[in-house]
Design a protein around this motif. Sequence first.
Motif, PDB file in Angstrom:
ATOM      1  N   THR A   1       0.828  -1.213   0.000  1.00  0.00           N
ATOM      2  CA  THR A   1       0.000   0.000   0.000  1.00  0.00           C
ATOM      3  C   THR A   1       0.859   1.258   0.000  1.00  0.00           C
ATOM      4  O   THR A   1       0.432   2.300  -0.500  1.00  0.00           O
ATOM      5  CB  THR A   1      -0.919   0.026   1.234  1.00  0.00           C
ATOM      6  OG1 THR A   1      -0.102  -0.050   2.416  1.00  0.00           O
ATOM      7  CG2 THR A   1      -1.914  -1.116   1.216  1.00  0.00           C
ATOM      8  N   LYS A   2       2.036   1.195   0.602  1.00  0.00           N
ATOM      9  CA  LYS A   2       2.981   2.323   0.660  1.00  0.00           C
ATOM     10  C   LYS A   2       2.352   3.587   1.251  1.00  0.00           C
ATOM     11  O   LYS A   2       2.550   4.690   0.736  1.00  0.00           O
ATOM     12  CB  LYS A   2       3.539   2.635  -0.734  1.00  0.00           C
ATOM     13  CG  LYS A   2       4.417   1.559  -1.325  1.00  0.00           C
ATOM     14  CD  LYS A   2       5.004   2.032  -2.653  1.00  0.00           C
ATOM     15  CE  LYS A   2       5.977   1.029  -3.232  1.00  0.00           C
ATOM     16  NZ  LYS A   2       6.511   1.498  -4.534  1.00  0.00           N
ATOM     17  N   MET A   3       1.575   3.422   2.323  1.00  0.00           N
ATOM     18  CA  MET A   3       0.882   4.584   2.893  1.00  0.00           C
ATOM     19  C   MET A   3       0.503   4.337   4.341  1.00  0.00           C
ATOM     20  O   MET A   3       0.464   3.204   4.809  1.00  0.00           O
ATOM     21  CB  MET A   3      -0.373   4.905   2.093  1.00  0.00           C
ATOM     22  CG  MET A   3      -1.307   3.717   1.915  1.00  0.00           C
ATOM     23  SD  MET A   3      -2.953   4.144   1.351  1.00  0.00           S
ATOM     24  CE  MET A   3      -3.738   4.509   2.922  1.00  0.00           C
ATOM     25  N   GLN A   4       0.218   5.446   5.039  1.00  0.00           N
ATOM     26  CA  GLN A   4      -0.393   5.402   6.358  1.00  0.00           C
ATOM     27  C   GLN A   4      -1.903   5.554   6.166  1.00  0.00           C
ATOM     28  O   GLN A   4      -2.354   6.181   5.194  1.00  0.00           O
ATOM     29  CB  GLN A   4       0.137   6.517   7.248  1.00  0.00           C
ATOM     30  CG  GLN A   4       1.658   6.595   7.345  1.00  0.00           C
ATOM     31  CD  GLN A   4       2.302   5.324   7.860  1.00  0.00           C
ATOM     32  OE1 GLN A   4       3.122   4.717   7.184  1.00  0.00           O
ATOM     33  NE2 GLN A   4       1.926   4.921   9.059  1.00  0.00           N
ATOM     34  N   PRO A   5      -2.715   5.008   7.075  1.00  0.00           N
ATOM     35  CA  PRO A   5      -4.170   5.042   6.881  1.00  0.00           C
ATOM     36  C   PRO A   5      -4.750   6.442   6.692  1.00  0.00           C
ATOM     37  O   PRO A   5      -5.750   6.624   6.002  1.00  0.00           O
ATOM     38  CB  PRO A   5      -4.710   4.393   8.158  1.00  0.00           C
ATOM     39  CG  PRO A   5      -3.610   3.519   8.632  1.00  0.00           C
ATOM     40  CD  PRO A   5      -2.334   4.224   8.257  1.00  0.00           C
ATOM     41  N   ASN A   6      -4.116   7.452   7.284  1.00  0.00           N
ATOM     42  CA  ASN A   6      -4.675   8.806   7.186  1.00  0.00           C
ATOM     43  C   ASN A   6      -4.294   9.513   5.890  1.00  0.00           C
ATOM     44  O   ASN A   6      -4.672  10.660   5.667  1.00  0.00           O
ATOM     45  CB  ASN A   6      -4.218   9.653   8.386  1.00  0.00           C
ATOM     46  CG  ASN A   6      -2.708   9.809   8.456  1.00  0.00           C
ATOM     47  OD1 ASN A   6      -1.984   9.265   7.625  1.00  0.00           O
ATOM     48  ND2 ASN A   6      -2.230  10.540   9.458  1.00  0.00           N
TER      49      ASN A   6
ATOM     50  N   ARG B   1       7.864   2.811   8.720  1.00  0.00           N
ATOM     51  CA  ARG B   1       8.536   3.670   7.741  1.00  0.00           C
ATOM     52  C   ARG B   1       7.522   4.123   6.692  1.00  0.00           C
ATOM     53  O   ARG B   1       6.856   3.320   6.061  1.00  0.00           O
ATOM     54  CB  ARG B   1       9.661   2.861   7.094  1.00  0.00           C
ATOM     55  CG  ARG B   1      10.450   3.560   6.025  1.00  0.00           C
ATOM     56  CD  ARG B   1      11.570   2.603   5.587  1.00  0.00           C
ATOM     57  NE  ARG B   1      11.874   2.769   4.169  1.00  0.00           N
ATOM     58  CZ  ARG B   1      12.507   1.864   3.431  1.00  0.00           C
ATOM     59  NH1 ARG B   1      12.863   0.710   3.974  1.00  0.00           N
ATOM     60  NH2 ARG B   1      12.754   2.099   2.162  1.00  0.00           N
ATOM     61  N   LYS B   2       7.400   5.407   6.511  1.00  0.00           N
ATOM     62  CA  LYS B   2       6.384   5.937   5.596  1.00  0.00           C
ATOM     63  C   LYS B   2       6.717   5.602   4.142  1.00  0.00           C
ATOM     64  O   LYS B   2       7.877   5.566   3.747  1.00  0.00           O
ATOM     65  CB  LYS B   2       6.244   7.444   5.780  1.00  0.00           C
ATOM     66  CG  LYS B   2       5.575   7.812   7.099  1.00  0.00           C
ATOM     67  CD  LYS B   2       5.252   9.288   7.180  1.00  0.00           C
ATOM     68  CE  LYS B   2       4.456   9.574   8.446  1.00  0.00           C
ATOM     69  NZ  LYS B   2       4.217  11.010   8.624  1.00  0.00           N
ATOM     70  N   GLY B   3       5.670   5.350   3.357  1.00  0.00           N
ATOM     71  CA  GLY B   3       5.840   5.091   1.933  1.00  0.00           C
ATOM     72  C   GLY B   3       6.444   3.741   1.618  1.00  0.00           C
ATOM     73  O   GLY B   3       6.991   3.537   0.525  1.00  0.00           O
ATOM     74  N   TYR B   4       6.320   2.788   2.561  1.00  0.00           N
ATOM     75  CA  TYR B   4       7.007   1.503   2.410  1.00  0.00           C
ATOM     76  C   TYR B   4       6.074   0.365   2.804  1.00  0.00           C
ATOM     77  O   TYR B   4       5.361   0.462   3.801  1.00  0.00           O
ATOM     78  CB  TYR B   4       8.255   1.491   3.301  1.00  0.00           C
ATOM     79  CG  TYR B   4       9.042   0.203   3.321  1.00  0.00           C
ATOM     80  CD1 TYR B   4       9.776  -0.197   2.214  1.00  0.00           C
ATOM     81  CD2 TYR B   4       9.048  -0.608   4.447  1.00  0.00           C
ATOM     82  CE1 TYR B   4      10.512  -1.376   2.231  1.00  0.00           C
ATOM     83  CE2 TYR B   4       9.789  -1.788   4.481  1.00  0.00           C
ATOM     84  CZ  TYR B   4      10.512  -2.167   3.366  1.00  0.00           C
ATOM     85  OH  TYR B   4      11.230  -3.330   3.384  1.00  0.00           O
ATOM     86  N   SER B   5       6.093  -0.707   2.014  1.00  0.00           N
ATOM     87  CA  SER B   5       5.410  -1.952   2.361  1.00  0.00           C
ATOM     88  C   SER B   5       3.923  -1.700   2.659  1.00  0.00           C
ATOM     89  O   SER B   5       3.286  -0.880   2.009  1.00  0.00           O
ATOM     90  CB  SER B   5       6.131  -2.619   3.545  1.00  0.00           C
ATOM     91  OG  SER B   5       5.617  -3.890   3.830  1.00  0.00           O
ATOM     92  N   GLY B   6       3.353  -2.403   3.613  1.00  0.00           N
ATOM     93  CA  GLY B   6       1.962  -2.182   4.013  1.00  0.00           C
ATOM     94  C   GLY B   6       0.982  -3.094   3.310  1.00  0.00           C
ATOM     95  O   GLY B   6       1.148  -3.463   2.146  1.00  0.00           O
TER      96      GLY B   6
END
Length: 257
Positions: A39-44, A62-67
């Motif tokens: 997804t490369k994102m945080q839920p917000n 880590r932001k912008g990574y995996s997910g």
Amino acid sequence: MTHMKFISWNVNGLRAIVKKDFLTTFNTLDADFFCIQETKMQPNQLTLDLPGYQQFFNSADRKGYSGTAIFTKHTPQNVTYDIGTDEFDHEGRVITLEYPDFYLVTCYTPNSGTGLKRLDFRMGWEQVFQDYLDSLNASKPVILCGDLNVAHEEIDIRNPKTNHHNAGFTNEEREQFSQLLSRGYTDTFRYFNPDATDRYSWWSYRFNARDRNAGWRIDYFVTSNRLQDHLVEADIKDQIFGSDHCPILLTTKDLHV
């Protein structure tokens, strides 16, 4: 007879693919369960309007990574994140939903990386993750899906001879996948298509790989062997674009949610 449709897709950035045709594809596929990796994102960072679906996200520190994420029409009995080992639980790689008849697990397996710099991390992950699946499987059957970052056999990759020492096709990674299956699990695409060639789920963005179908099959639905009587179809949706991966499909019958 009740059929259910499961989709798994490494979207290589959910915010990026939403700007393409993701929502059209999502609505057209009309899955009961839509599992996403990378997804490369945080839920917000994104609000998705998906009427009729509950949304579950697991993001990396880590932001912008995996997910990972799961969108489902069916309210789970329980939801858990990660695999219970601190070393591996900071990259948002696993979500597990529990239902009356099964566990649904989506996974984004760590890539061993350029020069295999993360191969040791990956091998440690494999042991802990397979033990985690077995702990679930001891209770009820498991449906595992995701980008497992391994092409299992030579039939699963266009150029096996030149890739033996590359991440995703090392002997070590392939042996781990064999070990997983030996623990009582089914590679559903091979269950229905034991001899199919040139069927891939990932293509490098380089060298026009997708146009030439120079791909790898590294995305899977893997199920407990005792679910075989419930399997209807497994397919690779390689005509769907938007990512360097394409979606994969599993259809089941007579499982209660």
